[in-house]
Design a protein around this motif. Structure first.
Motif, PDB file in Angstrom:
ATOM      1  N   TYR A  54      38.298 -26.540   8.971  1.00 50.05           N
ATOM      2  CA  TYR A  54      39.417 -27.210   9.631  1.00 50.05           C
ATOM      3  C   TYR A  54      40.436 -26.198  10.160  1.00 50.05           C
ATOM      4  O   TYR A  54      40.756 -25.204   9.501  1.00 50.05           O
ATOM      5  CB  TYR A  54      40.123 -28.167   8.668  1.00 50.05           C
ATOM      6  CG  TYR A  54      41.402 -28.694   9.268  1.00 50.05           C
ATOM      7  CD1 TYR A  54      41.375 -29.664  10.258  1.00 50.05           C
ATOM      8  CD2 TYR A  54      42.637 -28.151   8.904  1.00 50.05           C
ATOM      9  CE1 TYR A  54      42.539 -30.097  10.857  1.00 50.05           C
ATOM     10  CE2 TYR A  54      43.804 -28.583   9.490  1.00 50.05           C
ATOM     11  CZ  TYR A  54      43.748 -29.559  10.471  1.00 50.05           C
ATOM     12  OH  TYR A  54      44.905 -29.972  11.071  1.00 50.05           O
ATOM     13  N   TYR A  58      42.256 -28.077  16.216  1.00 51.11           N
ATOM     14  CA  TYR A  58      41.406 -29.223  16.543  1.00 51.11           C
ATOM     15  C   TYR A  58      42.194 -30.530  16.677  1.00 51.11           C
ATOM     16  O   TYR A  58      41.669 -31.528  17.150  1.00 51.11           O
ATOM     17  CB  TYR A  58      40.347 -29.432  15.448  1.00 51.11           C
ATOM     18  CG  TYR A  58      39.242 -28.414  15.415  1.00 51.11           C
ATOM     19  CD1 TYR A  58      38.295 -28.339  16.433  1.00 51.11           C
ATOM     20  CD2 TYR A  58      39.111 -27.551  14.329  1.00 51.11           C
ATOM     21  CE1 TYR A  58      37.263 -27.420  16.380  1.00 51.11           C
ATOM     22  CE2 TYR A  58      38.077 -26.631  14.263  1.00 51.11           C
ATOM     23  CZ  TYR A  58      37.159 -26.571  15.290  1.00 51.11           C
ATOM     24  OH  TYR A  58      36.125 -25.662  15.237  1.00 51.11           O
ATOM     25  N   ASP A  59      43.441 -30.547  16.206  1.00 55.82           N
ATOM     26  CA  ASP A  59      44.158 -31.815  16.108  1.00 55.82           C
ATOM     27  C   ASP A  59      44.247 -32.596  17.420  1.00 55.82           C
ATOM     28  O   ASP A  59      44.113 -33.826  17.407  1.00 55.82           O
ATOM     29  CB  ASP A  59      45.563 -31.581  15.548  1.00 55.82           C
ATOM     30  CG  ASP A  59      45.547 -31.346  14.037  1.00 55.82           C
ATOM     31  OD1 ASP A  59      44.449 -31.373  13.442  1.00 55.82           O
ATOM     32  OD2 ASP A  59      46.640 -31.138  13.458  1.00 55.82           O
ATOM     33  N   TYR A  62      39.573 -33.912  18.106  1.00 56.54           N
ATOM     34  CA  TYR A  62      38.594 -33.658  17.046  1.00 56.54           C
ATOM     35  C   TYR A  62      37.172 -33.576  17.626  1.00 56.54           C
ATOM     36  O   TYR A  62      36.826 -34.348  18.526  1.00 56.54           O
ATOM     37  CB  TYR A  62      38.633 -34.801  16.029  1.00 56.54           C
ATOM     38  CG  TYR A  62      39.495 -34.549  14.822  1.00 56.54           C
ATOM     39  CD1 TYR A  62      40.626 -33.755  14.877  1.00 56.54           C
ATOM     40  CD2 TYR A  62      39.172 -35.129  13.605  1.00 56.54           C
ATOM     41  CE1 TYR A  62      41.404 -33.533  13.757  1.00 56.54           C
ATOM     42  CE2 TYR A  62      39.956 -34.920  12.474  1.00 56.54           C
ATOM     43  CZ  TYR A  62      41.063 -34.121  12.564  1.00 56.54           C
ATOM     44  OH  TYR A  62      41.836 -33.900  11.450  1.00 56.54           O
ATOM     45  N   ARG A  67      35.135 -36.781  14.102  1.00 58.80           N
ATOM     46  CA  ARG A  67      35.514 -38.162  14.424  1.00 58.80           C
ATOM     47  C   ARG A  67      34.620 -39.150  13.680  1.00 58.80           C
ATOM     48  O   ARG A  67      35.094 -40.150  13.123  1.00 58.80           O
ATOM     49  CB  ARG A  67      35.441 -38.396  15.935  1.00 58.80           C
ATOM     50  CG  ARG A  67      36.560 -37.720  16.721  1.00 58.80           C
ATOM     51  CD  ARG A  67      36.729 -38.328  18.095  1.00 58.80           C
ATOM     52  NE  ARG A  67      35.535 -38.191  18.920  1.00 58.80           N
ATOM     53  CZ  ARG A  67      35.287 -37.169  19.731  1.00 58.80           C
ATOM     54  NH1 ARG A  67      36.162 -36.169  19.807  1.00 58.80           N
ATOM     55  NH2 ARG A  67      34.194 -37.137  20.455  1.00 58.80           N
ATOM     56  N   TRP A 100      40.129 -32.370   6.812  1.00 59.51           N
ATOM     57  CA  TRP A 100      39.757 -33.097   8.035  1.00 59.51           C
ATOM     58  C   TRP A 100      40.174 -34.563   7.927  1.00 59.51           C
ATOM     59  O   TRP A 100      40.689 -35.150   8.890  1.00 59.51           O
ATOM     60  CB  TRP A 100      38.255 -33.016   8.271  1.00 59.51           C
ATOM     61  CG  TRP A 100      37.777 -31.772   8.937  1.00 59.51           C
ATOM     62  CD1 TRP A 100      37.080 -30.736   8.379  1.00 59.51           C
ATOM     63  CD2 TRP A 100      37.931 -31.422  10.324  1.00 59.51           C
ATOM     64  NE1 TRP A 100      36.809 -29.774   9.317  1.00 59.51           N
ATOM     65  CE2 TRP A 100      37.311 -30.167  10.515  1.00 59.51           C
ATOM     66  CE3 TRP A 100      38.532 -32.045  11.409  1.00 59.51           C
ATOM     67  CZ2 TRP A 100      37.265 -29.531  11.762  1.00 59.51           C
ATOM     68  CZ3 TRP A 100      38.495 -31.416  12.650  1.00 59.51           C
ATOM     69  CH2 TRP A 100      37.880 -30.178  12.810  1.00 59.51           C
TER      70      TRP A 100
END
Length: 196
Positions: A54, A58-59, A62, A67, A100
């Motif tokens: 993580y 990526y926020d 995703y 996802r 995540w």
């Protein structure tokens, strides 16, 4: 005041196996738990192996695997964690999965999700320290936890077969009671905690 939402069984329980090992004794334990669980619980594994490490980068977007991972949690009525203990803590892969699940800020898939923790180890303390570590993380993630009974399984040779058969009557009775308590806990939480 939050409204009471009624839920009816069967309840879908997503489960995490904290070990990535193909020969994990905790995967063996998970198979045993399904055999002694009340019929009102339906289980599906939420895999963690393919998640990248993580990063907040990526926020905004995703990756598909993350996802799908979060959707699997969201579709579950409750979560069961079956974890080993590595260096007096939970495995890195499991911590990464929880990161995540709980990000980005405001989109925590574990919030208000009833959960239980169990683990097996060849050692006598049976993952007790790892479980306390995990429970601390879950508390921050706002996941209601079944605090009792606690279950620290000392996995001796032949206690549970590869297909999940429990060879000791006392252990079988204990694990059956643990899963019955988890079912009761799920019912109580989903009766009073609105799903958001």
């Amino acid at each position: 005041m939050a409204s009471i939402i009624e839920h009816e069984p069967p309840y879908t329980v997503g489960y995490f196996v904290g070990s990535l090992s193909s020969t994990s004794i905790n995967r063996r334990l998970s198979r045993a738990l399904f055999k002694v669980a009340p019929p009102e619980l339906e289980f599906h594994e939420i895999p963690i192996r393919e998640l990248p490490l993580y990063s907040q980068d990526y926020d905004p977007d995703y990756p598909p695997v993350a996802r799908e991972f979060k959707q699997a949690i969201s579709k579950s009525d409750a979560i069961l964690f079956v974890t080993p203990e590595y260096n007096r803590a939970i495995p890195g892969g499991l911590k990464n999965a929880i990161d995540w699940a709980s990000r980005p800020w405001g989109e925590n898939a574990l919030a208000r999700k009833p959960s239980a923790v169990i683990g097996a180890s060849p050692g006598l303390i049976g993952t007790a320290v790892a479980q306390q570590n995990l429970k601390s993380v879950l508390s921050f993630c706002d996941s209601p936890q079944m605090n009792a009974p606690e279950a620290y399984i000392h996995m001796t040779e032949g206690l549970i077969t590869d297909d999940g058969e429990i060879t000791n009557e006392g252990t079988e009775a204990f694990l059956r009671g643990f899963m019955e308590s988890f079912y009761d806990f799920i019912v109580r939480v989903l009766t009073v905690v609105p799903r958001g």
